[in-house]
Design a protein around this motif. Structure first.
Motif, PDB file in Angstrom:
ATOM      1  N   TRP A 158       1.012  -1.142   0.048  1.00 46.68           N
ATOM      2  CA  TRP A 158       0.162   0.070   0.166  1.00 46.68           C
ATOM      3  C   TRP A 158       1.000   1.386   0.079  1.00 46.68           C
ATOM      4  O   TRP A 158       0.477   2.337  -0.496  1.00 46.68           O
ATOM      5  CB  TRP A 158      -0.913   0.222   1.416  1.00 46.68           C
ATOM      6  N   ASN A 162       0.151   3.954  -2.694  1.00 48.04           N
ATOM      7  CA  ASN A 162      -0.458   5.298  -2.407  1.00 48.04           C
ATOM      8  C   ASN A 162       0.569   6.380  -2.919  1.00 48.04           C
ATOM      9  O   ASN A 162       0.235   7.230  -3.330  1.00 48.04           O
ATOM     10  CB  ASN A 162      -0.385   5.197  -0.933  1.00 48.04           C
ATOM     11  N   TYR A 181      -4.603  10.386  -0.042  1.00 45.96           N
ATOM     12  CA  TYR A 181      -3.546   9.293  -0.501  1.00 45.96           C
ATOM     13  C   TYR A 181      -2.216   9.616   0.210  1.00 45.96           C
ATOM     14  O   TYR A 181      -1.450   8.716   0.735  1.00 45.96           O
ATOM     15  CB  TYR A 181      -3.388   8.728  -1.765  1.00 45.96           C
TER      16      TYR A 181
END
Length: 202
Positions: A158, A162, A181
């Motif tokens: 992630w 992101n 984000y």
């Protein structure tokens, strides 16, 4: 859903819709619950994903929009995994690491899915960011599977997703989503640290 697309305020020259605000709040709450390994993260994932589908489709980010439908569908699976899922040995799922072979398989899956997704978007949609949209789309599929099975490696996945997404959404002028984000990057590092501690304790 038209009222949700009404502008609530302007940020850096772009209108921020009510839809983006609601999706933002739900997504932050979802990640907080993920970090805490709380299964209520999954129903929040369903709702926020459907809202982001509408937002991204409206911005011609078809890869990310389609990904949100995948997220909403797989959230039911993830919810079940966290409540009733078991390991290959039949034990209840706990936070754990993937292991070297699993990491290589995850990287191989990404290496195959990324160009396939990009070429599909390039040839079958009118997106102007096929390759930029395809990478976080493909990597997120891998990350979602790792998260559902409670593997620590979902968090570094992630982080990468992101970071790329911040640039992509900035290019599209989705500034509140850029903020979201960027916040996700920091939260992913927090989740990574906490899950590593849980795995070590287990």
């Amino acid at each position: 859903m038209q009222p949700l697309f009404a502008s609530a305020f302007t940020l850096w020259g772009s209108g921020i819709t009510w839809l983006e605000i609601v999706a933002f709040v739900l997504a932050v709450a979802m990640v907080v619950l993920n970090i805490r390994v709380n299964a209520w993260a999954w129903p929040l994932a369903i709702v926020s994903s459907l809202l982001y589908f509408a937002l991204f489709w409206n911005s011609k980010l078809y890869g990310d929009a389609s990904l949100q439908i995948f997220f909403a569908a797989v959230a039911g699976w993830g919810w079940w995994q966290w409540l009733r899922g078991t390991t290959a040995e039949g034990d209840a799922l706990t936070v754990r690491t993937l292991g070297p072979n699993g990491r290589w398989l995850a990287l191989l899956a990404l290496a195959l899915a990324y160009p396939a997704t990009a070429l599909f978007l390039q040839h079958y949609t009118d997106t102007d960011v096929a390759w930029g949209d395809a990478f976080p789309t493909a990597a997120s599929v891998v990350g979602q599977w790792l998260l559902g099975r409670k593997f620590v490696e979902n968090w570094p996945t992630w982080v990468v997703v992101n970071v790329v997404s911040v640039g992509l959404f900035a290019y599209k002028g989705l500034w509140l989503t850029v903020v979201l984000y960027a916040l996700f990057i920091a939260m992913s590092f927090v989740g990574w640290r906490q899950w590593r501690q849980m795995a070590a304790a287990a």
